[in-house]
Design a protein around this motif. Sequence first.
Motif, short mmCIF file in Angstrom:
data_model
loop_
_atom_site.label_atom_id
_atom_site.label_comp_id
_atom_site.label_asym_id
_atom_site.label_seq_id
_atom_site.Cartn_x
_atom_site.Cartn_y
_atom_site.Cartn_z
N THR A 6 0.71 -0.98 -0.18
CA THR A 6 0.25 0.00 0.15
C THR A 6 0.92 1.05 -0.23
O THR A 6 2.23 1.34 0.47
CB THR A 6 -1.04 -0.02 1.15
OG1 THR A 6 -0.14 -0.16 2.49
CG2 THR A 6 -2.11 -1.14 1.26
N HIS A 8 0.96 5.81 -0.02
CA HIS A 8 0.32 7.13 0.11
C HIS A 8 1.17 8.07 -0.49
O HIS A 8 2.43 8.48 0.02
CB HIS A 8 0.25 7.47 1.65
CG HIS A 8 -0.42 6.29 2.45
ND1 HIS A 8 -1.62 6.10 2.64
CD2 HIS A 8 0.37 5.12 2.81
CE1 HIS A 8 -1.75 4.98 3.19
NE2 HIS A 8 -0.85 4.48 3.37
N TRP A 40 -7.26 1.59 -6.14
CA TRP A 40 -7.41 2.62 -5.15
C TRP A 40 -8.10 2.24 -3.97
O TRP A 40 -8.84 1.21 -3.67
CB TRP A 40 -8.50 3.39 -5.87
CG TRP A 40 -8.02 4.11 -7.01
CD1 TRP A 40 -8.29 4.01 -8.09
CD2 TRP A 40 -7.04 5.23 -7.07
NE1 TRP A 40 -7.49 4.68 -9.07
CE2 TRP A 40 -6.73 5.34 -8.20
CE3 TRP A 40 -6.14 5.94 -6.16
CZ2 TRP A 40 -5.58 6.46 -8.94
CZ3 TRP A 40 -5.11 6.82 -6.39
CH2 TRP A 40 -5.05 6.95 -7.85
N ASP A 42 -8.89 4.53 -1.28
CA ASP A 42 -9.85 5.75 -1.07
C ASP A 42 -9.92 6.97 -1.92
O ASP A 42 -9.38 6.79 -3.00
CB ASP A 42 -9.03 6.51 0.51
CG ASP A 42 -9.85 7.40 0.96
OD1 ASP A 42 -11.17 7.70 0.87
OD2 ASP A 42 -9.45 7.96 2.17
N CYS A 64 -3.59 13.84 -0.88
CA CYS A 64 -3.27 12.49 -0.53
C CYS A 64 -3.67 11.54 -1.39
O CYS A 64 -5.13 11.44 -1.32
CB CYS A 64 -2.95 11.96 0.91
SG CYS A 64 -2.33 10.55 1.00
N ARG A 66 -4.03 7.50 -2.14
CA ARG A 66 -3.93 6.18 -1.41
C ARG A 66 -4.07 5.00 -2.31
O ARG A 66 -5.16 4.89 -2.64
CB ARG A 66 -4.69 6.16 0.10
CG ARG A 66 -4.36 7.38 0.84
CD ARG A 66 -5.08 7.25 2.32
NE ARG A 66 -5.47 8.48 2.84
CZ ARG A 66 -4.32 9.07 3.67
NH1 ARG A 66 -3.03 8.40 3.93
NH2 ARG A 66 -4.46 10.39 4.01
N ARG A 68 -3.07 0.62 -3.66
CA ARG A 68 -2.18 -0.65 -3.62
C ARG A 68 -1.73 -0.81 -4.93
O ARG A 68 -2.33 -0.46 -6.13
CB ARG A 68 -3.37 -1.51 -3.26
CG ARG A 68 -2.82 -2.65 -2.66
CD ARG A 68 -4.02 -3.53 -2.08
NE ARG A 68 -3.23 -4.97 -2.09
CZ ARG A 68 -2.59 -5.37 -1.05
NH1 ARG A 68 -2.24 -4.30 0.16
NH2 ARG A 68 -1.66 -6.31 -0.74
N VAL A 107 0.06 4.03 7.87
CA VAL A 107 0.49 5.39 8.12
C VAL A 107 0.85 5.29 9.70
O VAL A 107 0.12 4.94 10.56
CB VAL A 107 -0.52 6.56 8.06
CG1 VAL A 107 0.01 7.65 8.43
CG2 VAL A 107 -0.80 6.55 6.55
N ILE A 155 -0.87 13.02 4.28
CA ILE A 155 -0.62 11.58 4.32
C ILE A 155 -1.03 11.04 5.55
O ILE A 155 -1.67 10.24 5.99
CB ILE A 155 0.99 11.12 4.13
CG1 ILE A 155 1.30 11.17 2.36
CG2 ILE A 155 1.23 9.67 4.47
CD1 ILE A 155 2.74 10.91 2.27
N THR A 158 -5.67 10.79 7.72
CA THR A 158 -6.46 9.65 7.14
C THR A 158 -7.88 9.76 7.25
O THR A 158 -8.57 8.80 6.69
CB THR A 158 -5.88 8.09 7.58
OG1 THR A 158 -6.09 8.11 9.17
CG2 THR A 158 -4.49 8.15 7.62
#
Length: 450
Positions: A6, A8, A40, A42, A64, A66, A68, A107, A155, A158
């Motif tokens: 993952t 960010h 994605w 988020d 940011c 986020r 994968r 994070v 980042i 969240t």
Amino acid sequence: MGPETTAHLGLDDTDSPRGGCTTYLAALLLELLCELGVEWLDYPNLIRLNPNAPWKTRGNGAICLRFRCERELLDEVFARASELVAETAELWHENTHPGLVLLEGPVPAPVRLFAKKAIRGLVSVDEALKLCARYGARALGFKLGRGISGALAAIGETLVGDHTYELLAYRTPENRGLPRAVEARSVVEMDEATRPLTFNNYDPATGRVLITPRGPDPVLLGVRGESPDVVLRAFKMLRIGEPVERWAIFRTNQGTDAHLVRRLVRELRPHLPAIVRGYVIGSPRMIAGGHVIFSVSDGSGEVDCAAYEPSGPLRRVALSLWDGDVVEVAGGVKMGPGGRLTLNIERLKVVELAPKLLAENPRCPRCGKRMKSMGRGKGFRCPKCGLRDPGAQKVLVEAPRNIRPGLYLPPPRSQRHLTKPLRRYGLEKYGPPGPPRGEWFWPNPLRRRR
Ligand SMILES: [Zn+2]
């Protein structure tokens, strides 16, 4: 397929007062990463940082993304993002110092704390660089690289707490700098059809449309609301007389009061946002320019609170306060004249009204007419019947109060991005959201190809 991870990607300070917009760069990045095949986690996050920071860019918003992806893809992601910043950011401007940060894995808590500090106070690029080094995050700064701290803060935030959404639509290059062709009537209709789930669409007192910014940036409009579905539905209701180049839905801390934190008066420092609870001292005064100032004490110190002219009807409330009223005042701290700290009011809560006692001359016991003073300590005489009473004294009378306890905000046209509008009270939501669903940005290069 290599191992997955993952990631960010944070981005800040790419715009200038003359154009550009960090969210626009994010929309471009979104399409680019989509083509690279990321998954994605988020919606893109739009994080508003401390609006009182001295070096803030317009609106002080950082981004940011986020997602994968395969680990080996990260080099390319970072390289392509850096190219995009180099090509698109307003690097020529003296106050534009972009920063880009890429963090892998979950994070860490200290990065989350760093974000809270960037939203509620002040952070430095050095602190950000140390955290990047500690957690192996890649960081790239342009010029002074100030944007690195905003990028890392984005980042770290969240948005597991209260959050909102904004659909941002962008203009084609030939229209940038021209008036925005969004029909005002359609904004009012959209507001009526979607309230209370959208907010700050227009200013009811002036009729001014608030979804369109002023200025030469590429943003055509932004619709703010409680869910991705409602901002998309609202957007589709608008009558727009110019081409839309692209749009994207962001998840954000806008409209959540995320910057406000309770502080004692003695803890106040310039550039800090704060909520102060205390007693009104003395009576409010109106100063040149129509601004209203009153003093509040919480036992640890005394601070001047200012309701400036653009805060509209809130000034009337401020002017009606009285010695001893209990208030909760929220806003940004500034250094006022004579080294006195001033809290610029963004939100005023009248908690409890004190009795407003005024000393009045006594009435004549014979005819009822208000008596006149015969001089200090010499008693009063009646101007009508001539009665003299050397022992008479002033009497305390409770005057009616023309305000009520309650929450008062400036009109929508003068609210900060982070200010929670009245419409949102009771609509707060918590808990981490899942990956984006349905239509959330356009054009989507993958769908277009099909
Ligand atoms: Zn009399």
